[in-house]
Write a protein that holds these residues in place. Structure first.
Motif, PDB file in Angstrom:
ATOM      1  N   GLN A   1       0.828  -1.214   0.000  1.00 21.05           N
ATOM      2  CA  GLN A   1       0.000   0.000   0.000  1.00 21.05           C
ATOM      3  C   GLN A   1       0.860   1.262   0.000  1.00 21.05           C
ATOM      4  O   GLN A   1       0.504   2.285  -0.607  1.00 21.05           O
ATOM      5  CB  GLN A   1      -0.990   0.007   1.166  1.00 21.05           C
ATOM      6  CG  GLN A   1      -0.375   0.065   2.557  1.00 21.05           C
ATOM      7  CD  GLN A   1      -0.084  -1.305   3.120  1.00 21.05           C
ATOM      8  OE1 GLN A   1       0.141  -2.245   2.365  1.00 21.05           O
ATOM      9  NE2 GLN A   1      -0.086  -1.432   4.447  1.00 21.05           N
TER      10      GLN A   1
ATOM     11  N   GLN B   1       1.196   4.211  -2.889  1.00 18.98           N
ATOM     12  CA  GLN B   1       1.120   5.645  -2.620  1.00 18.98           C
ATOM     13  C   GLN B   1       2.320   6.382  -3.213  1.00 18.98           C
ATOM     14  O   GLN B   1       2.173   7.466  -3.792  1.00 18.98           O
ATOM     15  CB  GLN B   1       1.067   5.878  -1.110  1.00 18.98           C
ATOM     16  CG  GLN B   1      -0.219   5.444  -0.448  1.00 18.98           C
ATOM     17  CD  GLN B   1      -0.180   5.637   1.056  1.00 18.98           C
ATOM     18  OE1 GLN B   1       0.505   6.525   1.557  1.00 18.98           O
ATOM     19  NE2 GLN B   1      -0.899   4.803   1.790  1.00 18.98           N
TER      20      GLN B   1
ATOM     21  N   ASP C   1       1.933   6.617  -6.977  1.00 17.93           N
ATOM     22  CA  ASP C   1       0.901   7.601  -7.314  1.00 17.93           C
ATOM     23  C   ASP C   1       1.458   9.022  -7.181  1.00 17.93           C
ATOM     24  O   ASP C   1       1.188   9.889  -8.029  1.00 17.93           O
ATOM     25  CB  ASP C   1      -0.314   7.435  -6.395  1.00 17.93           C
ATOM     26  CG  ASP C   1      -1.150   6.218  -6.740  1.00 17.93           C
ATOM     27  OD1 ASP C   1      -0.934   5.655  -7.838  1.00 17.93           O
ATOM     28  OD2 ASP C   1      -1.996   5.828  -5.908  1.00 17.93           O
ATOM     29  N   TYR C   2       2.227   9.248  -6.120  1.00 19.40           N
ATOM     30  CA  TYR C   2       2.767  10.587  -5.898  1.00 19.40           C
ATOM     31  C   TYR C   2       3.820  10.936  -6.945  1.00 19.40           C
ATOM     32  O   TYR C   2       3.863  12.060  -7.447  1.00 19.40           O
ATOM     33  CB  TYR C   2       3.361  10.684  -4.491  1.00 19.40           C
ATOM     34  CG  TYR C   2       3.750  12.096  -4.109  1.00 19.40           C
ATOM     35  CD1 TYR C   2       2.819  13.122  -4.163  1.00 19.40           C
ATOM     36  CD2 TYR C   2       5.038  12.399  -3.699  1.00 19.40           C
ATOM     37  CE1 TYR C   2       3.160  14.426  -3.825  1.00 19.40           C
ATOM     38  CE2 TYR C   2       5.395  13.702  -3.355  1.00 19.40           C
ATOM     39  CZ  TYR C   2       4.456  14.719  -3.418  1.00 19.40           C
ATOM     40  OH  TYR C   2       4.792  15.990  -3.083  1.00 19.40           O
TER      41      TYR C   2
END
Length: 360
Positions: A344, A348, A351-352
């Motif tokens: 997870q 993240q 995605d960033y």
């Protein structure tokens, strides 16, 4: 000096040296050699120089919010010097002098306040926990370390710090209770600098002293002049020795004063007057220790001047080495927390990174 001779319910405070650098208890002068005394003074001076430079850098927009230590150097340096190599330091965020004594490099300290989490990555063999901002969480952590030491049969002691405001938080009481019940080898130190940000101590508790809070948990407590490095060293060493020998935890209230702001985001003039601060400047722990050393002919103007110049050069060079380095890599912010990044968190991070590259 015996703890029972300084019952906090009787309002007694332990000291060895007064504000003028004169010994009030010559029999309690610790057996420290000349090089040790000079090391302690130099470390306190180093702490002061680091503070002055850090505040200047922050005001210039070159560093993030910083928590000053000025006025509390004796509390930190004296207590940390009483620790042994394997002991654990459990800090909050205002223990600069203790970090230096325990071997935390200045580069790490400045990295942290510069906004780089790798500043909390301690060198091998340095038993210092990372800064923990949640107030009084340090006491629960220290109690856990102490309990683990007992279970593993190790002979180390945990020394934890909190501010006076932390005594009004739940973790403070839970940490004391667990440490006492399980006879954990822990020394709890309250840096009573009289303010929790803008709230004065008298508005936080009706207790006459903070040290007396130890009584409810079945442990010894003592109030110490936190601006007296000899007193801080003696009391902490005695508490550590007691804990190491199975005597359980101790609560120490270091009675001191925060001469500066809570942090560089704070304006103390909003909640206290210059008239209130002025008397405490005369109790400056660095000035007090310097008076003693001068009286003993251990230092002079030339030594102090050259030592401070040497420390200033070191501080400037250290900060510039950080400032001139490239900024923290985005990946480091995510990778720092786990040895193996969980799915997870990796998601993240990706995605960033995609967002930074202009993705959606």
């Amino acid at each position: 000096m015996e703890f029972q001779d300084y019952n906090p319910l009787e309002g007694k405070m332990y000291e060895v040296m007064n504000k003028d650098g004169k010994l009030t208890k010559k029999e309690d002068l610790p057996d420290l050699k000349k090089d040790e005394l000079l090391y302690l003074y130099k470390t306190m001076l180093y702490t002061r120089v680091i503070d002055e430079k850090a505040i200047s850098y922050q005001r210039q927009g070159r560093m993030l919010t910083y928590a000053p230590n000025t006025g509390q150097e004796a509390t930190q340096v004296g207590s940390a010097y009483a620790m042994e190599k394997g002991d654990y330091l459990v800090p909050s965020f205002r223990e600069l002098g203790a970090w230096l004594v325990r071997g935390v490099p200045l580069k790490n300290i400045y990295l942290y306040w510069y906004g780089n989490e790798w500043g909390s990555h301690m060198p091998e063999g340095v038993n210092v926990l990372p800064i923990s901002i949640p107030i009084a969480s340090q006491f629960s952590h220290a109690a856990g370390i102490g309990m683990a030491n007992n279970i593993k049969g190790e002979n180390n002691v945990a020394v934890a710090y909190v501010g006076d405001g932390g005594t009004s938080h739940g973790d403070f009481h839970e940490g004391l209770n667990f440490a006492a019940v399980f006879n954990a080898p822990v020394v709890f130190i309250i840096q009573n600098n009289q303010f929790a940000i803008s709230v004065p101590r008298k508005k936080q508790t009706k207790s006459q002293t903070l040290a007396q809070k130890a009584i409810a948990y079945g442990m010894e407590g003592i109030q110490v002049d936190g601006n007296d490095i000899f007193a801080m060293y003696n009391v902490t060493k005695k508490a550590i020795d007691k804990a190491r020998n199975g005597g359980g935890p101790t609560l120490i209230e270091a009675y001191t004063y925060r001469l500066g702001a809570h942090t560089t985001s704070d304006d103390p003039s909003k909640y206290r007057t210059d008239e209130e601060v002025e008397p405490w400047k005369e109790k400056d722990p660095l000035l007090r220790f310097e008076k003693y050393l001068r009286e003993e002919n251990l230092i002079d103007d030339k030594w102090v001047k050259e030592t401070k110049e040497e420390l200033e050069k070191d501080v400037v060079a250290t900060f510039e080495s950080i400032e001139n380095k490239s900024d923290t890599e985005v990946e480091d912010i995510f990778k720092y927390h786990f040895e193996t990044m969980p799915p997870q968190l990796e998601e993240q991070m990706n995605d960033y990174l995609e967002f930074l590259e202009g993705g959606k």
